[in-house]
Structures are given as structure tokens and as C-alpha cells.
Motif scaffolding. Sequence first.
Motif, short mmCIF file in Angstrom:
data_model
loop_
_atom_site.label_atom_id
_atom_site.label_comp_id
_atom_site.label_asym_id
_atom_site.label_seq_id
_atom_site.Cartn_x
_atom_site.Cartn_y
_atom_site.Cartn_z
N GLN A 167 45.26 56.52 -18.68
CA GLN A 167 45.69 55.36 -19.44
C GLN A 167 45.64 55.57 -20.95
O GLN A 167 46.36 54.93 -21.69
CB GLN A 167 44.83 54.15 -19.10
N GLY A 168 44.78 56.45 -21.39
CA GLY A 168 44.64 56.63 -22.84
C GLY A 168 43.96 57.93 -23.18
O GLY A 168 43.45 58.65 -22.31
N PHE A 223 37.66 58.33 -31.99
CA PHE A 223 38.73 57.38 -32.24
C PHE A 223 39.73 57.42 -31.09
O PHE A 223 40.04 58.50 -30.57
CB PHE A 223 39.48 57.71 -33.53
N LYS A 224 40.24 56.26 -30.71
CA LYS A 224 41.37 56.22 -29.79
C LYS A 224 42.56 56.84 -30.50
O LYS A 224 42.70 56.74 -31.72
CB LYS A 224 41.69 54.79 -29.39
N GLY A 225 43.45 57.45 -29.71
CA GLY A 225 44.62 58.07 -30.32
C GLY A 225 45.43 57.10 -31.17
O GLY A 225 45.85 57.42 -32.28
N SER A 226 45.63 55.88 -30.65
CA SER A 226 46.42 54.88 -31.37
C SER A 226 45.73 54.37 -32.62
O SER A 226 46.38 53.81 -33.51
CB SER A 226 46.75 53.71 -30.44
N GLU A 227 44.40 54.55 -32.71
CA GLU A 227 43.67 54.16 -33.92
C GLU A 227 43.92 55.15 -35.05
O GLU A 227 43.89 54.78 -36.23
CB GLU A 227 42.16 54.08 -33.64
N PHE A 273 48.44 58.03 -25.82
CA PHE A 273 48.62 59.04 -24.77
C PHE A 273 50.09 59.16 -24.36
O PHE A 273 50.62 60.26 -24.24
CB PHE A 273 47.77 58.70 -23.54
N SER A 274 50.76 58.02 -24.16
CA SER A 274 52.13 58.05 -23.67
C SER A 274 53.07 58.75 -24.65
O SER A 274 53.95 59.52 -24.25
CB SER A 274 52.63 56.63 -23.39
N GLY A 282 57.22 67.03 -22.69
CA GLY A 282 58.43 66.96 -21.89
C GLY A 282 58.37 67.85 -20.67
O GLY A 282 57.32 68.09 -20.08
N ASP A 283 59.53 68.39 -20.30
CA ASP A 283 59.59 69.29 -19.15
C ASP A 283 59.37 70.75 -19.54
O ASP A 283 59.22 71.61 -18.69
CB ASP A 283 60.96 69.18 -18.46
N ALA A 284 59.34 71.02 -20.85
CA ALA A 284 59.20 72.41 -21.30
C ALA A 284 57.90 73.02 -20.79
O ALA A 284 57.87 74.16 -20.35
CB ALA A 284 59.24 72.47 -22.83
N GLY A 285 56.84 72.24 -20.83
CA GLY A 285 55.56 72.75 -20.36
C GLY A 285 55.59 73.07 -18.89
O GLY A 285 55.04 74.07 -18.44
#
Length: 306
Positions: free
Chosen positions: A209-210, A220-224, A231-232, A239-242
Motif C-alpha cells: 500500500q505504501g 518519512f512516507k514517500g508522499s511526505e 509507492f504507486s 514499468g515492464d522494463a524491469g
Amino acid sequence: MIGKIKKGSGFKGCVNYVLGKEQAVLLHADGVLTESRGDIIRSFCMQTEMNPDLKKPVGHIALSYSTVDTPKLTDGKMVQLAQEYMREMKITDTQYIIVRHQDREHPHVHIVFNRIDNNGKTISDRNDMYRNEQVCKKLKAKHGLYFAGGKEQVKQHRLKEPDKSKYEIYTAVKNEIGKSKNWRQLQERLAEKGITVRFKYKGQTSEIQGVSFSKGEYTFKGSEIDRNFSFSKLDKCFGDAGLNTIGNQRQAAFTSVREPLPTQGKADSPLITGSPGLFSASSPPVDEEPNFNLRKKKKKKKQLKL
């Protein structure tokens, strides 16, 4: 152009602050006597008696501009911008002063205004933080003021904790995300810089979720750190490259980032490196079937006695 809004209960301290700075210049005043600092304070205080129930009648706004705009920001232009800002913020029909400070390298003015207008009504502060942001953007576009490039313009040497660690994480993730093909590589690159990546799961499922980032004692949260570091949004960078270049490594990252549970007899995979507990190849222990059957038998025995 950046606006910072504060509210207070006493005009004396606020007026003394904005006018007491070295080289402070009173550019404009409306509705107050200006013969002395004391006259200004008394003028504000007299109007507050029209609405004594308002606990914080003091409005204080600092409008700061980029040094890039210094040549065009004459005293007259600063007054014009401050008055336009106030109109857009619905701060009208009230007492105010506009004071320019010279104590920083960037141009800025302070507005002190009475939140009790000339009719004794309260000037609303509803959604003022949001409105402030929108008004500043509007005025920057209208007057051709400089739009800073966000965090890239931060003077890192002046930051204090926890902002210092937050900015260091921001810079590291920004630099390494484009060089990483998947979450595991990003985690390894950040670990070299002393930054730990942790994932938040939905309940007891494997759904992520995060994401959060830690450096030293700060987490820190990523969005902070940045709105693009959720995360999203970070996950979309891979993407699909990995998947195409290293098989199912992305799937492996999703299933192995939990902290490992104790297991017996199975060594960790040599592919997994970095911070402990983030990317473990260990599998969770499987419930032992004999124990389950034993519980069922005991239950049946009890039923026979009844």
C-alpha cells in the motif's frame, strides 16, 4: 512568490517585529495613524474593540519573491502586488500596513492587517492556506514573476533536521530512480547512501500500500518527501522494463520485502542483499498438519463425553 500566513492575538508584538527590523521601511498604511509605532498599534487595538469575541484578530502575511525578480520589484511594485494579493484573498475594507524588509537576500514584504474589518465583521480565514497558494500562482503568471523549480531551488546548507534528512532522501531517490530497473536495485543503491526502504502492506496480505524511507533517526512516507514519491507513482517508473530484463524480479521484490520470519534449515538466497529484513528470500513457515489434526481429534473426544 510565496505567501506565509499567520494569525495572532496581539498587535503590539507583531507591529514591533515588522517595524523593528534593521532597514525596515513602511511602504504603505491604510486606516491607522502612522506618526509612531505606538500610534499604529493603538489604531489596530481600537478597532478590535468592535468585535471582542474574536480571539486572534491579528493577520500577518509574509510575501517573498525570488532574487531573479529583484530588478523589477521596486517599492511601488511591491505595494501593488501586496494589495492585489489582499483583494484576491478577500482581505478588504480593513486596516493594514505593508513593510519591506532588507534582512534577507530575497525581496519580501510583511503585511499586518486587522481581521476585524471597518464594520466590525470578521474577515474569514476559511481555506486560507489553499487560497494563498492559488493566488500566488495567479499573480506570478499575471506579472511574469519567476516560477522556482521546486525543491531544486532549496539552499541545502541552511536546512536543519528533519528537513535536512528529508531533502537528502529526496535528492538520492530522484538521482537513483532512473538508474534502477526494479525495486531491489533502487533499494541497494539507496542503502549505499545510508537510506533504508520499507514497504507498508495491506493487513496480512502481500499487497503493498505504501513506501517509506529512513535515514538516521528520521523516517518519512514517500508522499511526505514529494507527491511523486508515493509507492504507486514510483512503481510506475519501473514499468515492464524491469520484468523484461530480469524476469520476475519485480514480483520477487513484492513477495520478499517483508521482514523475514524465523525458518529452519533454509539458507538465504545469495541474490538478496542490502538492508536486513527488506529483501529476504526466506519463506514463511507452513502450519504443521499433525497439530491441526490433533486439535480436531481432541474436539471429537470431547463431543463423545457429552
